[in-house]
Motif scaffolding. Structure first.
Motif, PDB file in Angstrom:
ATOM      1  N   PHE A   1       0.825  -1.205   0.000  1.00 56.93           N
ATOM      2  CA  PHE A   1       0.000   0.000   0.000  1.00 56.93           C
ATOM      3  C   PHE A   1       0.860   1.256   0.000  1.00 56.93           C
ATOM      4  O   PHE A   1       0.578   2.222  -0.735  1.00 56.93           O
ATOM      5  CB  PHE A   1      -0.916  -0.013   1.227  1.00 56.93           C
ATOM      6  CG  PHE A   1      -1.849   1.171   1.295  1.00 56.93           C
ATOM      7  CD1 PHE A   1      -2.885   1.312   0.379  1.00 56.93           C
ATOM      8  CD2 PHE A   1      -1.683   2.144   2.261  1.00 56.93           C
ATOM      9  CE1 PHE A   1      -3.735   2.402   0.429  1.00 56.93           C
ATOM     10  CE2 PHE A   1      -2.533   3.233   2.325  1.00 56.93           C
ATOM     11  CZ  PHE A   1      -3.563   3.368   1.410  1.00 56.93           C
ATOM     12  N   LEU A   2       1.937   1.261   0.804  1.00 58.98           N
ATOM     13  CA  LEU A   2       2.827   2.424   0.834  1.00 58.98           C
ATOM     14  C   LEU A   2       3.519   2.609  -0.513  1.00 58.98           C
ATOM     15  O   LEU A   2       3.658   3.742  -1.000  1.00 58.98           O
ATOM     16  CB  LEU A   2       3.864   2.252   1.948  1.00 58.98           C
ATOM     17  CG  LEU A   2       4.866   3.399   2.105  1.00 58.98           C
ATOM     18  CD1 LEU A   2       4.139   4.702   2.423  1.00 58.98           C
ATOM     19  CD2 LEU A   2       5.888   3.070   3.199  1.00 58.98           C
TER      20      LEU A   2
ATOM     21  N   LEU B   1       1.049   4.236  -2.838  1.00 55.83           N
ATOM     22  CA  LEU B   1       0.826   5.663  -2.578  1.00 55.83           C
ATOM     23  C   LEU B   1       1.987   6.509  -3.093  1.00 55.83           C
ATOM     24  O   LEU B   1       1.769   7.537  -3.753  1.00 55.83           O
ATOM     25  CB  LEU B   1       0.635   5.891  -1.078  1.00 55.83           C
ATOM     26  CG  LEU B   1      -0.678   5.410  -0.462  1.00 55.83           C
ATOM     27  CD1 LEU B   1      -0.716   5.749   1.024  1.00 55.83           C
ATOM     28  CD2 LEU B   1      -1.865   6.037  -1.177  1.00 55.83           C
ATOM     29  N   LEU B   2       3.224   6.091  -2.799  1.00 55.55           N
ATOM     30  CA  LEU B   2       4.371   6.871  -3.241  1.00 55.55           C
ATOM     31  C   LEU B   2       4.496   6.860  -4.765  1.00 55.55           C
ATOM     32  O   LEU B   2       4.831   7.873  -5.378  1.00 55.55           O
ATOM     33  CB  LEU B   2       5.648   6.331  -2.596  1.00 55.55           C
ATOM     34  CG  LEU B   2       5.787   6.568  -1.087  1.00 55.55           C
ATOM     35  CD1 LEU B   2       7.093   5.976  -0.572  1.00 55.55           C
ATOM     36  CD2 LEU B   2       5.711   8.055  -0.749  1.00 55.55           C
TER      37      LEU B   2
ATOM     38  N   LEU C   1       2.018   6.522  -6.821  1.00 55.10           N
ATOM     39  CA  LEU C   1       0.925   7.367  -7.305  1.00 55.10           C
ATOM     40  C   LEU C   1       1.324   8.834  -7.251  1.00 55.10           C
ATOM     41  O   LEU C   1       1.000   9.618  -8.155  1.00 55.10           O
ATOM     42  CB  LEU C   1      -0.316   7.117  -6.447  1.00 55.10           C
ATOM     43  CG  LEU C   1      -1.674   7.461  -7.061  1.00 55.10           C
ATOM     44  CD1 LEU C   1      -1.949   6.589  -8.276  1.00 55.10           C
ATOM     45  CD2 LEU C   1      -2.781   7.258  -6.020  1.00 55.10           C
ATOM     46  N   PHE C   2       2.048   9.207  -6.202  1.00 59.38           N
ATOM     47  CA  PHE C   2       2.539  10.581  -6.073  1.00 59.38           C
ATOM     48  C   PHE C   2       3.534  10.908  -7.191  1.00 59.38           C
ATOM     49  O   PHE C   2       3.464  11.981  -7.810  1.00 59.38           O
ATOM     50  CB  PHE C   2       3.189  10.754  -4.697  1.00 59.38           C
ATOM     51  CG  PHE C   2       3.903  12.060  -4.516  1.00 59.38           C
ATOM     52  CD1 PHE C   2       3.208  13.259  -4.503  1.00 59.38           C
ATOM     53  CD2 PHE C   2       5.284  12.085  -4.353  1.00 59.38           C
ATOM     54  CE1 PHE C   2       3.865  14.466  -4.338  1.00 59.38           C
ATOM     55  CE2 PHE C   2       5.948  13.287  -4.182  1.00 59.38           C
ATOM     56  CZ  PHE C   2       5.248  14.479  -4.173  1.00 59.38           C
TER      57      PHE C   2
END
Length: 209
Positions: A10-11, A14-15, A17-18
């Motif tokens: 998940f992390l 997210l990163l 995606l950023f």
């Protein structure tokens, strides 16, 4: 544990995606691909899962190396900048896969800041006022006629291509370095009765395309 695995994935998502968002905000040119943006995200997540699977097994690492030796990636990236974003996604996935969360987060933020700064200030944009002109003339354009056509508006010019058309017309592709942009040059060329057609392409767009 399952909780750690899910947290890492998940992390990583997210990163990545950023980073993909940074790519879409700073992208220039005409070679944008939604599939490539998806790939940035997926590369980070897949790298995280691979690193978690092989970090404690040399045999698994060697087996994975053998699998990748049979894979050939045929996709051609048009911009070297795209390769950098793939490497960023790989580094994020690698760092999270070995539980180095601080390195992953700090690297993503630092790289994003660098990319945004370079984009904002248009770093290394090259020489301004350089254009490619495509025009059709009635008859040949000798050196004297070309100098008269560009008089006062062009510092230097170079003929890249010449082609003879029907009825005595000639097509020219010329690289020009203008003095004051392109608007006055267009007005000057349009005022010449021997110019039948004019197209202008910026050199910057031809490179980034």
């Amino acid at each position: 544990s399952v909780a750690v695995v899910l947290f890492n994935l998940f992390l990583s998502f997210l990163l990545a995606l950023f980073i993909a968002w940074i790519y879409t905000k700073t992208h220039k040119g005409l070679s944008y691909s939604q599939g490539f943006v998806f790939s940035i995200v997926m590369v980070a997540v897949v790298t995280t899962s691979i690193i978690m699977a092989i970090q404690s097994s040399i045999i698994a690492a060697l087996g994975l190396l053998g699998v990748f030796s049979f894979i050939r990636f045929r996709t051609i990236l048009k911009e070297t900048r795209d390769v950098v974003f793939i490497f960023i996604a790989l580094s994020i996935g690698l760092a999270i896969g070995i539980n180095s969360y601080v390195i992953a987060a700090a690297s993503a933020l630092a790289l994003a800041a660098i990319i945004l700064t370079l984009t904002k200030f248009n770093f290394a944009s090259g020489v301004h006022n350089r254009f490619i002109i495509n025009l059709v003339s009635r008859g040949l354009l000798d050196d004297g006629r070309l100098r008269d056509t560009f008089a006062g508006h062009v510092k230097t010019y170079s003929i890249l291509h010449t082609r003879r058309l029907n009825e005595g017309d000639y097509e020219y592709t010329i690289s020009v370095y203008t003095r004051e942009g392109v608007n006055r040059l267009i007005q000057s060329i349009d005022s010449k009765d021997y110019i039948k057609k004019l197209d202008i392409i910026t050199g910057k767009d031809t490179v980034e395309y």
